[in-house]
Design a protein around this motif. Structure first.
Motif, PDB file in Angstrom:
ATOM      1  N   SER A 116       0.816  -1.216   0.000  1.00 19.54           N
ATOM      2  CA  SER A 116       0.000   0.000   0.000  1.00 19.54           C
ATOM      3  C   SER A 116       0.850   1.265   0.000  1.00 19.54           C
ATOM      4  O   SER A 116       1.912   1.321   0.626  1.00 19.54           O
ATOM      5  CB  SER A 116      -0.926   0.014   1.222  1.00 19.54           C
ATOM      6  OG  SER A 116      -1.640   1.229   1.315  1.00 19.54           O
ATOM      7  N   SER A 117       0.350   2.290  -0.666  1.00 17.46           N
ATOM      8  CA  SER A 117       1.012   3.602  -0.635  1.00 17.46           C
ATOM      9  C   SER A 117       0.823   4.288   0.715  1.00 17.46           C
ATOM     10  O   SER A 117       1.504   5.269   1.013  1.00 17.46           O
ATOM     11  CB  SER A 117       0.440   4.495  -1.748  1.00 17.46           C
ATOM     12  OG  SER A 117      -0.960   4.700  -1.570  1.00 17.46           O
ATOM     13  N   ASN A 118      -0.091   3.772   1.523  1.00 18.75           N
ATOM     14  CA  ASN A 118      -0.301   4.277   2.878  1.00 18.75           C
ATOM     15  C   ASN A 118       0.560   3.445   3.830  1.00 18.75           C
ATOM     16  O   ASN A 118       0.312   2.254   4.013  1.00 18.75           O
ATOM     17  CB  ASN A 118      -1.785   4.181   3.252  1.00 18.75           C
ATOM     18  CG  ASN A 118      -2.095   4.756   4.627  1.00 18.75           C
ATOM     19  OD1 ASN A 118      -1.557   4.302   5.630  1.00 18.75           O
ATOM     20  ND2 ASN A 118      -2.981   5.737   4.664  1.00 18.75           N
ATOM     21  N   ASP A 119       1.558   4.061   4.428  1.00 18.84           N
ATOM     22  CA  ASP A 119       2.512   3.324   5.262  1.00 18.84           C
ATOM     23  C   ASP A 119       1.855   2.651   6.454  1.00 18.84           C
ATOM     24  O   ASP A 119       2.264   1.546   6.856  1.00 18.84           O
ATOM     25  CB  ASP A 119       3.618   4.267   5.749  1.00 18.84           C
ATOM     26  CG  ASP A 119       4.539   4.720   4.631  1.00 18.84           C
ATOM     27  OD1 ASP A 119       4.550   4.062   3.571  1.00 18.84           O
ATOM     28  OD2 ASP A 119       5.240   5.739   4.820  1.00 18.84           O
ATOM     29  N   GLN A 120       0.842   3.291   7.048  1.00 17.10           N
ATOM     30  CA  GLN A 120       0.182   2.693   8.209  1.00 17.10           C
ATOM     31  C   GLN A 120      -0.589   1.435   7.815  1.00 17.10           C
ATOM     32  O   GLN A 120      -0.576   0.431   8.534  1.00 17.10           O
ATOM     33  CB  GLN A 120      -0.750   3.711   8.869  1.00 17.10           C
ATOM     34  CG  GLN A 120      -0.029   4.854   9.567  1.00 17.10           C
ATOM     35  CD  GLN A 120      -0.986   5.937  10.031  1.00 17.10           C
ATOM     36  OE1 GLN A 120      -1.526   6.701   9.222  1.00 17.10           O
ATOM     37  NE2 GLN A 120      -1.205   5.998  11.324  1.00 17.10           N
ATOM     38  N   ALA A 122       0.087  -0.487   5.224  1.00 14.54           N
ATOM     39  CA  ALA A 122       1.088  -1.504   4.889  1.00 14.54           C
ATOM     40  C   ALA A 122       1.642  -2.163   6.145  1.00 14.54           C
ATOM     41  O   ALA A 122       1.848  -3.385   6.176  1.00 14.54           O
ATOM     42  CB  ALA A 122       2.216  -0.863   4.081  1.00 14.54           C
ATOM     43  N   ALA A 123       1.865  -1.369   7.195  1.00 19.73           N
ATOM     44  CA  ALA A 123       2.417  -1.911   8.441  1.00 19.73           C
ATOM     45  C   ALA A 123       1.419  -2.834   9.133  1.00 19.73           C
ATOM     46  O   ALA A 123       1.795  -3.898   9.648  1.00 19.73           O
ATOM     47  CB  ALA A 123       2.816  -0.768   9.365  1.00 19.73           C
TER      48      ALA A 123
END
Length: 251
Positions: A116-120, A122-123
């Motif tokens: 995902s381009s959203n780091d949160q 993706a984590a």
């Protein structure tokens, strides 16, 4: 429509919340103690993932609602879970078939979200996929073992598949929220998982000597964003009872 990202995060959190609660209903009544413990652990994993998804949804919304408020202060029409997740447990075979059908999609979806381009997001996906990899291994083994087991276990697994397979197609349908997430690189297009999912199901069901029904929800309707069966309403009555009876109580 509300913020697409908030809506999407609620969908992820509602899936794990509703299914986690359903699985928790087996606590103390599973067929054997090993299954009781395994199901309880699965439920805890799903509720833990709910805390992450709905917690992030609350941050995105910015209205002071945390994961608990989103879980316990919304009514049935505000939930966005897949219809598969809310289906009743039935017997043990039906429960494990529901888990298998969801797990097989869940692990693919989480792997997609790891990019995902959203780091949160993706984590959270990276953390969750470790748990869900175990879930799908266990539910797959159980479906094979019971499907290719006794005449009774085979019959129960086939009945569970017949009842639940119609809800599978919904997982691969897209609406405006899914399109917005895919365009932003936040989440994969749901349809992109269908071929891999079907291939996995075909392999497992063949080994389990089970027959996949021909039809599913994708041929009958749309996503569950605004439609729910009575099952969710009954379940929320149980899940939210304490919070409704003693609003915002602390111990």
């Amino acid at each position: 429509m509300s913020d697409p990202l908030f809506e999407y995060l609620c969908r992820l959190g509602d899936n794990t919340l509703v299914l986690g609660h359903r699985v928790s209903e087996w606590c103390g009544v599973a067929p054997v103690i090993e299954e009781d413990i395994a199901l309880a652990n699965t439920a805890l994993d799903l509720i833990g993932q709910t805390q992450l998804w709905l917690g992030l949804a609350g941050e995105v919304e910015g209205k002071g609602r945390d994961a608990d408020k989103l879980a316990y202060h919304r009514d049935v029409w505000d939930f966005r879970n897949l219809l598969l997740c809310e289906q009743p447990n039935g017997d043990f075979g039906q429960t494990m078939m529901r888990q298998f059908l969801f797990d097989s999609w869940h692990v693919m979806h989480l792997k997609g979200l790891m990019a995902s381009s959203n780091d949160q997001i993706a984590a959270i996906a990276e953390k969750s996929v470790k748990e869900v990899t175990y879930h799908v291994e266990r539910s797959t083994d159980t479906v094979i073992g019971l499907g290719d087991g006794t005449e009774e276990s085979h019959s129960r697994m086939q009945n569970g598949l017949n009842k639940l397979y119609p809800f599978v197609g919904e997982m691969f349908l897209s609406d405006d929220v899914d399109t917005a997430m895919a365009d932003a690189g936040i989440a994969p297009d749901p349809a992109s998982h269908r071929a891999g999912y079907d291939a996995h199901l075909d392999d497992v069901l063949t080994e389990a000597t089970l027959t996949k029904p021909e039809d599913d929800f994708a041929h009958k309707g749309g996503k569950s964003g605004t439609r729910h069966t009575e099952h969710l309403g009954h379940m929320l009555t149980q899940m939210q009872w304490l919070q409704r009876a003693y609003p915002d109580a602390t111990w």
